[in-house]
Design an enzyme around this catalytic site. Structure first.
Site, PDB file in Angstrom:
ATOM      1  CD  GLU A  99      -2.448  -1.772   2.701  1.00  0.00           C
ATOM      2  OE1 GLU A  99      -2.798  -2.473   2.999  1.00  0.00           O
ATOM      3  OE2 GLU A  99      -2.760  -0.252   3.614  1.00  0.00           O
ATOM      4  CB  CYS A 119       3.096   7.693   3.249  1.00  0.00           C
ATOM      5  SG  CYS A 119       3.363   6.199   4.582  1.00  0.00           S
ATOM      6  CB  CYS A 126       6.767  -4.857   9.260  1.00  0.00           C
ATOM      7  SG  CYS A 126       8.169  -4.318  10.087  1.00  0.00           S
ATOM      8  CB  CYS A 130       6.554  -2.112  16.329  1.00  0.00           C
ATOM      9  SG  CYS A 130       7.941  -2.305  15.997  1.00  0.00           S
ATOM     10  CB  CYS A 133       3.007  -1.644  14.417  1.00  0.00           C
ATOM     11  SG  CYS A 133       3.255  -0.874  12.936  1.00  0.00           S
ATOM     12  CB  CYS A 348       0.698   6.214  11.442  1.00  0.00           C
ATOM     13  SG  CYS A 348       0.688   8.085  10.945  1.00  0.00           S
TER      14      CYS A 348
HETATM   15  N1  SAH Z   1       9.126   0.940  10.019  1.00  0.00           N
HETATM   16  C1  SAH Z   1       9.623   2.463  10.087  1.00  0.00           C
HETATM   17  C2  SAH Z   1       8.674   2.465   8.974  1.00  0.00           C
HETATM   18  C3  SAH Z   1       6.528   2.106  10.007  1.00  0.00           C
HETATM   19  S1  SAH Z   1       6.144   4.290  10.487  1.00  0.00           S
HETATM   20  C4  SAH Z   1       9.492   3.214  11.261  1.00  0.00           C
HETATM   21  O1  SAH Z   1       9.211   2.201  11.818  1.00  0.00           O
HETATM   22  O2  SAH Z   1       9.664   3.766  11.504  1.00  0.00           O
HETATM   23  C5  SAH Z   1       4.829   3.360  10.819  1.00  0.00           C
HETATM   24  C6  SAH Z   1       5.021   4.885  11.557  1.00  0.00           C
HETATM   25  O3  SAH Z   1       3.679   4.750  12.319  1.00  0.00           O
HETATM   26  C7  SAH Z   1       6.081   4.338  12.828  1.00  0.00           C
HETATM   27  O4  SAH Z   1       6.209   5.580  13.721  1.00  0.00           O
HETATM   28  C8  SAH Z   1       4.683   3.907  13.672  1.00  0.00           C
HETATM   29  O5  SAH Z   1       5.272   3.668  15.478  1.00  0.00           O
HETATM   30  C9  SAH Z   1       3.932   4.407  14.204  1.00  0.00           C
HETATM   31  N2  SAH Z   1       3.273   3.535  14.136  1.00  0.00           N
HETATM   32  C10 SAH Z   1       2.712   1.852  14.676  1.00  0.00           C
HETATM   33  N3  SAH Z   1       1.227   1.961  14.734  1.00  0.00           N
HETATM   34  C11 SAH Z   1       0.032   3.277  14.449  1.00  0.00           C
HETATM   35  C12 SAH Z   1      -0.724   3.399  14.962  1.00  0.00           C
HETATM   36  N4  SAH Z   1      -2.133   2.469  15.679  1.00  0.00           N
HETATM   37  N5  SAH Z   1      -0.989   5.070  16.003  1.00  0.00           N
HETATM   38  C13 SAH Z   1      -0.749   5.500  15.466  1.00  0.00           C
HETATM   39  N6  SAH Z   1       1.229   5.676  14.782  1.00  0.00           N
HETATM   40  C14 SAH Z   1       1.463   3.790  14.957  1.00  0.00           C
END
Ligand code: SAH
Length: 373
Positions: A99, A119, A126, A130, A133, A348
């Site tokens: 996506e 984006c 991945c 985390c 996420c 995000c």
């Molecule tokens: N793997 C890289 C690129 C992905 S960026 C990284 O983690 O930086 C995606 C961003 O969204 C990250 O900063 C992550 O911490 C954030 N994120 C993940 N789940 C989220 C959620 N439910 N609400 C807000 N931010 C979230």
């Protein structure tokens, strides 16, 4: 030259830098100017067939067609948010899905310019796992090839009405870009090349969970902006939600950030996803101020995007603002990220949701063979 990436035995032309293409074409008996001509057709005009390269002789076009493939992404779905955000779901050659999210921002007159941010994804799924996420739920399928990364920018740009342009690129979609660093660096080279996609390094941001050695490798290769997903202020709490902390504890991560060579006036962005009762206390705020000392940084607070798959709650808007105020008062430049595209699962941490219901398969299906480096 590294072994070029191939599809069905032909060289994937979109995986090559201009100098590599020049070398290959000269080897195959083409005149030297041909490479730039072909590169422009591929990247400026976005053609998907050598037969459309009308200023190239018919014989040369046939030769090119026999040696190279021009790869592109199959659009599988497009979703439009009420706020103008658009999500593009792409189907890859092996039937997996990724996506990209386009986020238009009209700007504020006299304060900020209008922007059109794309984006982009760097992997299918991945590996970083985390816990908060949703992309992590997919697990890791594979790295994206160079063409698969770049085609997101090229094809979204092509879908825009005349006169509209993508202004900023952020590697904040599916995947951990620094876990796919070889293909990421090559993609950045093409994105920055003025005879290809011609973006400025000031308008490109790579976001990472904090793979410290790869941060140094990225900096050595290209001067793009760096964002680090920090999300917690102690090793104990960060390890709970970001397993990578066990490999690179906060002290090592922050040392890596202090050593990261920043051109004059640049700062590293620290993304801090705010989760109620987990990382939003005043003790956290005080520790965050300490962590930022000696780092040219700005903090971007991202109020958690709630979802049915997790019990995590977003703190109140007032609390997020008070947290920001606390940091700003102590000299930490801090902004709050506006949530965009929530109604189409494009915000995000939500990427992968739309594709999860679709068939995601990796190997064992008929189709072209793809070699990865
Ligand atoms: N793997 C890289 C690129 C992905 S960026 C990284 O983690 O930086 C995606 C961003 O969204 C990250 O900063 C992550 O911490 C954030 N994120 C993940 N789940 C989220 C959620 N439910 N609400 C807000 N931010 C979230």
């Amino acid at each position: 030259m590294a072994r070029p990436q191939t599809i069905d035995g032909k060289i994937d032309i979109k995986s090559l830098s201009l100098s590599e293409l020049t070398e290959l074409l000269v080897e195959q008996g083409h005149p030297k100017f041909r490479a730039r001509q072909v590169y422009k057709w591929v990247w400026n005009k976005g053609v998907t067939s050598f037969h459309d390269m009308t200023n190239v002789s018919k014989t040369a076009r046939k030769q090119l067609d026999e040696a190279f493939v021009i790869d592109f992404l199959e659009p599988a779905m497009q979703l439009d948010s009420a706020d103008g955000t658009k999500k593009f779901v792409w189907e890859l050659r092996d039937e997996s899905h990724i996506e990209s999210v386009l986020i238009p921002d009209p700007g504020i007159p006299g304060h900020s310019k209008p922007r059109m941010t794309l984006c982009m994804s760097s992997q299918v799924g991945c590996a970083m796992a985390c816990s908060f996420c949703l992309t992590g739920d997919l697990g890791f399928k594979r790295n994206l090839r160079v063409a698969e990364i770049l085609n997101q920018a090229l094809q979204v740009q092509q879908s825009l009405p005349e006169g509209e342009r993508i202004t900023n690129l952020v590697f904040m979609g599916m995947g951990e870009p620094l876990h796919n660093i070889t293909n990421l660096i090559r993609s950045l080279e093409v994105l920055l090349d003025e005879s290809a996609l011609n973006f400025s390094h000031r308008k490109i941001t790579v976001s990472t969970v904090g793979l410290v050695p790869q941060m140094a490798r990225l900096a050595a290769a290209t001067p793009v902006n760096l964002a680090v997903s920090l999300n917690a202020t102690t090793n104990e709490s960060r390890s709970q939600v970001m397993p990578i902390t066990r490999r690179y504890p906060l002290s090592q991560l922050m040392d890596g950030c202090r050593d990261f060579p920043l051109p004059h006036a640049k700062r590293i962005t620290f993304e801090y996803v705010m989760m109620a009762g987990f990382n939003d206390s005043w003790d956290d705020a005080a520790r965050l101020v300490k962590l930022m000392s000696g780092v040219k940084s700005k903090v971007n607070l991202i109020p958690y995007n709630e979802n049915p798959q997790r019990e995590i709650l977003r703190p109140s808007e007032d609390h997020v603002k008070a947290f920001q105020h606390f940091l700003v008062k102590r000299g930490v430049q801090t902004s709050i990220r506006t949530t965009r595209g929530i109604d189409i699962s494009a915000a995000c941490g939500q990427l992968g949701k739309a594709t999860q219901g679709m068939r995601i398969e990796e190997a064992g299906i008929e189709g072209p063979t793809i070699s990865l480096d």
